[in-house]
Design a protein around this motif. Sequence first.
Motif, PDB file in Angstrom:
ATOM      1  N   ILE A  29      11.689   7.251 -21.158  1.00  5.50           N
ATOM      2  CA  ILE A  29      10.409   8.305 -20.895  1.00  5.50           C
ATOM      3  C   ILE A  29      10.767   9.125 -22.318  1.00  5.50           C
ATOM      4  N   THR A  30       9.772   9.361 -22.955  1.00  6.73           N
ATOM      5  CA  THR A  30       9.750  10.712 -23.718  1.00  6.73           C
ATOM      6  C   THR A  30       9.867  12.328 -22.300  1.00  6.73           C
ATOM      7  N   LEU A  31      10.723  12.959 -23.366  1.00  5.96           N
ATOM      8  CA  LEU A  31      10.951  14.119 -22.962  1.00  5.96           C
ATOM      9  C   LEU A  31       9.715  14.837 -22.540  1.00  5.96           C
ATOM     10  N   LYS A  32       8.432  15.341 -23.107  1.00  8.14           N
ATOM     11  CA  LYS A  32       7.299  15.365 -22.818  1.00  8.14           C
ATOM     12  C   LYS A  32       6.922  14.836 -21.892  1.00  8.14           C
ATOM     13  N   ALA A  33       6.734  13.848 -21.520  1.00  4.02           N
ATOM     14  CA  ALA A  33       5.651  13.109 -20.641  1.00  4.02           C
ATOM     15  C   ALA A  33       6.796  12.932 -19.154  1.00  4.02           C
ATOM     16  N   TRP A  34       8.612  13.640 -19.366  1.00  9.81           N
ATOM     17  CA  TRP A  34       9.053  13.396 -17.956  1.00  9.81           C
ATOM     18  C   TRP A  34       8.921  15.169 -17.401  1.00  9.81           C
ATOM     19  N   ASN A  35       8.983  16.082 -18.730  1.00  7.28           N
ATOM     20  CA  ASN A  35       8.600  17.321 -17.980  1.00  7.28           C
ATOM     21  C   ASN A  35       7.426  17.700 -17.555  1.00  7.28           C
ATOM     22  N   ARG A  36       6.289  16.812 -18.040  1.00  7.01           N
ATOM     23  CA  ARG A  36       5.133  16.489 -17.267  1.00  7.01           C
ATOM     24  C   ARG A  36       4.788  16.601 -15.523  1.00  7.01           C
ATOM     25  N   LEU A  37       6.273  16.267 -14.901  1.00  5.19           N
ATOM     26  CA  LEU A  37       6.770  15.863 -13.297  1.00  5.19           C
ATOM     27  C   LEU A  37       7.776  16.914 -12.842  1.00  5.19           C
ATOM     28  N   ASN A  38       7.263  17.623 -12.185  1.00  2.00           N
ATOM     29  CA  ASN A  38       8.064  18.335 -11.363  1.00  2.00           C
ATOM     30  C   ASN A  38       9.790  17.573 -10.784  1.00  2.00           C
ATOM     31  N   ALA A  39      10.586  18.603  -9.821  1.00  2.00           N
ATOM     32  CA  ALA A  39      11.608  17.752  -9.585  1.00  2.00           C
ATOM     33  C   ALA A  39      11.374  16.805  -9.025  1.00  2.00           C
ATOM     34  N   ASP A  40      10.855  16.877  -7.724  1.00  2.00           N
ATOM     35  CA  ASP A  40      10.778  15.621  -6.702  1.00  2.00           C
ATOM     36  C   ASP A  40       9.447  14.351  -7.476  1.00  2.00           C
ATOM     37  N   GLN A  41       8.993  14.772  -8.438  1.00  2.00           N
ATOM     38  CA  GLN A  41       8.046  13.721  -8.774  1.00  2.00           C
ATOM     39  C   GLN A  41       9.281  12.758 -10.067  1.00  2.00           C
ATOM     40  N   GLN A  42      10.347  13.469 -10.611  1.00  2.00           N
ATOM     41  CA  GLN A  42      11.026  13.134 -11.382  1.00  2.00           C
ATOM     42  C   GLN A  42      12.057  12.186 -10.919  1.00  2.00           C
ATOM     43  N   ALA A  43      11.923  12.611  -9.885  1.00  2.00           N
ATOM     44  CA  ALA A  43      13.104  11.826  -8.716  1.00  2.00           C
ATOM     45  C   ALA A  43      12.461  10.344  -7.964  1.00  2.00           C
ATOM     46  N   LYS A  44      11.389  10.010  -7.598  1.00  2.00           N
ATOM     47  CA  LYS A  44      10.678   9.574  -7.122  1.00  2.00           C
ATOM     48  C   LYS A  44      10.546   8.535  -8.427  1.00  2.00           C
ATOM     49  N   MET A  45      10.176   9.304  -9.656  1.00  2.00           N
ATOM     50  CA  MET A  45      10.500   8.122 -10.654  1.00  2.00           C
ATOM     51  C   MET A  45      12.008   7.392 -11.595  1.00  2.00           C
ATOM     52  N   GLN A  46      13.047   8.636 -11.714  1.00  2.00           N
ATOM     53  CA  GLN A  46      14.025   7.613 -11.664  1.00  2.00           C
ATOM     54  C   GLN A  46      14.481   7.219 -11.072  1.00  2.00           C
ATOM     55  N   ALA A  47      14.434   6.862  -9.232  1.00  2.00           N
ATOM     56  CA  ALA A  47      14.154   5.862  -8.266  1.00  2.00           C
ATOM     57  C   ALA A  47      13.242   4.566  -8.293  1.00  2.00           C
ATOM     58  N   ALA A  48      11.935   4.557  -8.668  1.00  2.00           N
ATOM     59  CA  ALA A  48      11.722   3.070  -9.222  1.00  2.00           C
ATOM     60  C   ALA A  48      12.193   2.772 -10.079  1.00  2.00           C
ATOM     61  N   PHE A  49      12.526   3.462 -11.371  1.00  2.00           N
ATOM     62  CA  PHE A  49      13.733   2.857 -12.602  1.00  2.00           C
ATOM     63  C   PHE A  49      15.093   1.601 -12.260  1.00  2.00           C
TER      64      PHE A  49
END
Length: 353
Positions: free
Chosen positions: A246-266
């Motif tokens: 994922i681009t860092l630009k897209a990744w950084n649009r997410l807050n810490a909780d959302q990043q954790a959910k995204m990582q868990a889904a992948f």
Amino acid sequence: MNLTRSLSRCLLPLAAAAALLTGGPAQAQDRITFKVIGQPAATGMVQKNKEKPFFDDFAKRTGLPIDADYKAVDQLGIKDTEQLRVMKAGLFDIVSLRVSQNSRDEPTLLGLDLVGAAPNYETARKVYEAYFDTLDQRLQKQFQVKLLGAWPFGPQILFCKKPVAKLADLKGLKVRVYDQNLAKFIETVGGVPVPLSFTEVHQSLSLGVVDCAITGPSSANSSGWPEVTTHQYPIGFQMAVNGYAITLKAWNRLNADQQAKMQAAFKTLTDDIWVYSEQLTKDAMNCNAGKEPCTTGKKFNLVDVPVQPADLTTLRDAVATISVPTWAEICDKANPGCSAAWKATVGKVIGIK
């Protein structure tokens, strides 16, 4: 008081719009869409049954207010060797990254899948886990993309339209390859490496542009390679590892909780594909040779050539004598310290100093 309330009602939508424009963390009520490059549809079952459904149902799978505009790379008019470039240019948000195919742009990638280094799924998983952080850091620095996970298509084996009983029989034959590490190995056993994208192979075999080609059993079955070949030699050169980034630009649009959910889904997706890939490989080997059980593919009638023990030794020895030295020379030029980092991580796992 009424005037104050009116002003508040006017300003709230403006504030929300401003947050979106400034690219701040996604809020619960925001609905955004990520543009996604997928695996080639021609590669078959993993793309069709695991990857595409995940992105088609992206918001539910991630638990985030994000939709995915998913398109297979072979339906976009983009070469699968250009994925990192288009990501760095900001044209897409997430990519199903074809590791070997993009290793010319970033040789560090190939450390995940050197010829002979991972002859089976168990070893491939150890290599992946040992190398993940090193590769992630490099991709973030060089291309501004973050690695979310990786998985294998499975052992990449040999399909030929001429009788082949051992690696030495490749002498003088034109063999389709997909990265420079594999090309070097094919040269050392007397073959003539021919770089071709996956979608070009069926026609190239049919027309005699190449005599043999290398891919996974399931991908070969899905794309009809057994229609234009006669023999399969199941020695696994590589595992065809692919990743999600994922681009860092897209990744950084997410807050810490959302990043954790995204990582868990992948992680859930990639773990699922590891298991599915192994099942597909066993089944496709049977299907290609017209044997039972064959539940996921089309039956063909390839000659299933037994692997020679001497060839397994040749492949295993090639890691230290061919794969690592050939790759290290290229990778260290592009990324100083590349091979040292590999030896300190992957090398320890598989016993290469």
